[in-house]
Design an enzyme around this catalytic site. Structure first.
Site, mmCIF file in Angstrom:
data_model
loop_
_atom_site.group_PDB
_atom_site.id
_atom_site.type_symbol
_atom_site.label_atom_id
_atom_site.label_comp_id
_atom_site.label_asym_id
_atom_site.label_seq_id
_atom_site.Cartn_x
_atom_site.Cartn_y
_atom_site.Cartn_z
ATOM 1 N N LEU A 86 0.846 -1.238 0.139
ATOM 2 C CA LEU A 86 0.021 -0.118 0.009
ATOM 3 C C LEU A 86 0.644 1.260 0.000
ATOM 4 C CD1 LEU A 86 -1.792 -2.233 2.580
ATOM 5 C CD2 LEU A 86 -3.173 -0.269 1.767
ATOM 6 N N THR A 105 8.448 6.893 -5.536
ATOM 7 C CA THR A 105 7.820 5.938 -4.665
ATOM 8 C C THR A 105 6.858 5.022 -5.170
ATOM 9 O OG1 THR A 105 8.007 7.391 -2.777
ATOM 10 C CG2 THR A 105 6.450 5.755 -2.554
ATOM 11 N N THR A 138 -5.743 1.890 -7.405
ATOM 12 C CA THR A 138 -6.840 2.905 -7.462
ATOM 13 C C THR A 138 -7.527 3.129 -8.784
ATOM 14 O OG1 THR A 138 -7.359 5.306 -7.477
ATOM 15 C CG2 THR A 138 -5.018 4.715 -8.206
ATOM 16 N N ASP A 139 -9.057 3.499 -8.326
ATOM 17 C CA ASP A 139 -9.716 3.620 -9.824
ATOM 18 C C ASP A 139 -9.372 4.517 -10.611
ATOM 19 O OD1 ASP A 139 -10.381 5.633 -8.257
ATOM 20 O OD2 ASP A 139 -12.620 5.226 -8.225
ATOM 21 N N GLU A 140 -8.268 5.683 -10.203
ATOM 22 C CA GLU A 140 -7.926 7.025 -10.936
ATOM 23 C C GLU A 140 -7.189 6.367 -12.273
ATOM 24 O OE1 GLU A 140 -6.655 10.193 -8.878
ATOM 25 O OE2 GLU A 140 -8.132 9.970 -7.086
ATOM 26 N N TYR A 163 -0.063 11.802 -10.309
ATOM 27 C CA TYR A 163 -0.518 10.678 -9.320
ATOM 28 C C TYR A 163 -0.999 9.556 -10.103
ATOM 29 C CZ TYR A 163 -3.419 7.872 -6.119
ATOM 30 O OH TYR A 163 -3.913 6.661 -5.254
ATOM 31 N N ASN A 193 -11.939 6.294 -0.546
ATOM 32 C CA ASN A 193 -12.012 5.820 0.849
ATOM 33 C C ASN A 193 -12.271 7.084 1.818
ATOM 34 O OD1 ASN A 193 -10.139 2.828 1.539
ATOM 35 N ND2 ASN A 193 -11.037 3.599 -0.496
ATOM 36 N N PRO A 218 -12.924 24.904 1.055
ATOM 37 C CA PRO A 218 -12.588 25.186 -0.317
ATOM 38 C C PRO A 218 -13.105 23.974 -1.248
ATOM 39 C CG PRO A 218 -10.843 24.238 0.755
ATOM 40 C CD PRO A 218 -11.870 24.200 1.880
ATOM 41 N N PRO A 295 -5.968 21.523 -11.458
ATOM 42 C CA PRO A 295 -5.811 21.303 -12.835
ATOM 43 C C PRO A 295 -5.904 19.909 -13.600
ATOM 44 C CG PRO A 295 -3.853 22.414 -11.850
ATOM 45 C CD PRO A 295 -4.984 21.838 -10.641
#
Ligand code: NAD
Ligand code: DAU
Length: 357
Positions: A86, A105, A138-140, A163, A193, A218, A295
């Site tokens: 993880l 990383t 991740t789903d990203e 990312y 999550n 914000p 962005p």
């Protein structure tokens, strides 16, 4: 001969999701030795694991996954037969400011772990038999959806932030090690999550913390972006079932079937917080401030988790409102935790980086 039936390295176990996974494994599997390997970056905090730190089947090792010598030494010391990976840089906004930290990383760190696990296991007496490398993603990696549709395990990768590009890259390396070296891997791709021990740079804990402190809330852009929220303990349960029963070489999507527009979620949080803090309804919502958009802000994520349900019987356990109330209660009862993690490093980092934008 080890008295443990399995010896598992969990990387990133001092972070948000990792700490829930460590807790679940330490408490559920007393015959396993659970070794939490974490570099303790700004996001890693051993306070997250106070309740299990003295357990007989738990160890902590401060280690950076990009450091080959350190990871090799851990394999020599513990003879791991499994890894649940993880450890990562996890915050999209930080990746926009400092993308190389994410490459280091998330990409190099993952490849380093894959390399060492493969070498170590290939040289062991039992080779790859009984070994497992689980990669938590991740789903990203799937990119951004329009108003319709869901991400399935077959959706083509289309990462759009530094990312998500680094996580997508790490996923490809994991599958490459499966196909090329027969490393017994399994992978999960999860949606957003929420829950306890979530670092207050992310939407939900940031909003809770700001409401408590009467600071502005914000909301990026028009607040119309959609995320699919899952209670973190449900994610930890999903990791448990995928680790134990997922098919080798497969990936499983994990999600809450729980889509929320950011602005609606923030309004719901404001309502819950007003009630909990004994403030007249509408007080917290006055703090909402629309700010410049992130962005490349992905519009919508929505996960189809039916494969995980069909094959392994997993489903989310909590309704969102219930999970959110539990989460708010936890933050209100753990003000010290917030104070500790938001002091020093975190604040300095943001002050410096945002000043440069
Ligand atoms: P987090 O930022 O809260 O925790 C990351 C942990 O990794 C920290 O304890 C940190 O100290 C450690 N770490 C960072 N760099 C390291 C390094 N070089 N060596 C060793 N340890 C290091 O992250 P999180 O939100 O708990 O996410 C955990 C994993 O789950 C990540 O891989 C992330 O991509 C994935 N994920 C997160 C979500 C989410 O909603 N948060 C959803 C899906 C997948
Ligand atoms: O989808 C899974 C991903 O979810 C994980 O892989 C990431 O590690 C995790 O950080 C999370 O990424 P998001 O970018 O979706 O989470 P974040 O909490 O940063 O933002 C959630 C949404 O809220 C997003 O649309 C941006 C918006 N937002 C966020 C912050 C921090 C705001 O409007 N205001 C904010 O201050």
């Amino acid at each position: 001969m080890s008295k443990h039936t399995r010896t598992i390295m969990i990387t990133g176990g001092a972070g948000f999701i990792g700490s829930h996974v460590v807790r679940l494994f330490v408490n559920t599997y007393s015959s396993y030795l659970v070794v939490n390997a974490d570099a303790l970056t700004y996001a890693g905090n051993l306070e997250n694991l106070k309740d299990v730190e003295k357990a007989a089947n738990y160890r902590f090792e401060k280690a950076d996954i990009t450091d080959a010598a350190a990871i090799e030494a851990l394999f020599e010391k513990y003879a791991f037969d499994a890894v649940i990976h993880l450890a990562a840089e996890s915050h999209v906004d930080r990746s926009i400011i400092d993308p190389l930290a994410f490459v280091k990383t998330n990409v190099l760190g993952t490849v380093n772990l894959l390399n060492i696990a493969r070498r170590y296991w290939a040289n062991s007496e039992t080779k790859m038999e009984g070994k497992r490398f689980m990669h938590v993603s991740t789903d990203e990696v799937y990119g951004s959806l329009g108003e319709e549709g869901f991400f399935t395990e077959e959706t083509a990768y289309d990462p759009r932030s530094p990312y998500s590009a680094s996580k997508a890259s790490s996923d490809h390396f994991v599958m490459a090690w499966y196909h090329t070296y027969k490393l017994p891997v399994v992978m999960s791709n999860c949606s957003n999550n929420y829950g306890s021990y979530h670092f207050p740079e992310k939407l939900i804990p940031l909003m809770i913390n700001n409401i408590v402190n009467n600071k502005s809330l914000p909301v990026y852009g028009k607040g119309e972006n959609v995320r699919d929220w899952l209670f973190v303990e449900d994610h930890a349960r999903a990791i448990d079932v995928i680790f134990h029963n997922g098919r080798t070489g497969e990936k499983y999507n994990v999600g809450g079937f729980n889509e929320w527009k950011n602005i609606d979620l923030v309004h719901l949080l404001c309502k819950i917080m007003d009630a909990k803090l004994g403030r007249p309804e509408g007080t917290s919502a006055k703090l909402i401030t629309y700010v410049t958009d992130r962005p490349g802000h992905d519009m919508r994520y929505a996960i189809d988790a039916s494969k995980l349900n069909r094959e392994l019987g997993w489903k989310p356990s909590l309704q969102f409102e219930e999970g959110l109330e539990k989460t708010v209660d936890w933050y209100l009862q753990n003000g010290d935790w917030i104070k500790h993690v938001t002091s020093g490093d975190y604040q300095h980092y943001y002050q410096e980086q945002y000043a440069k934008r």
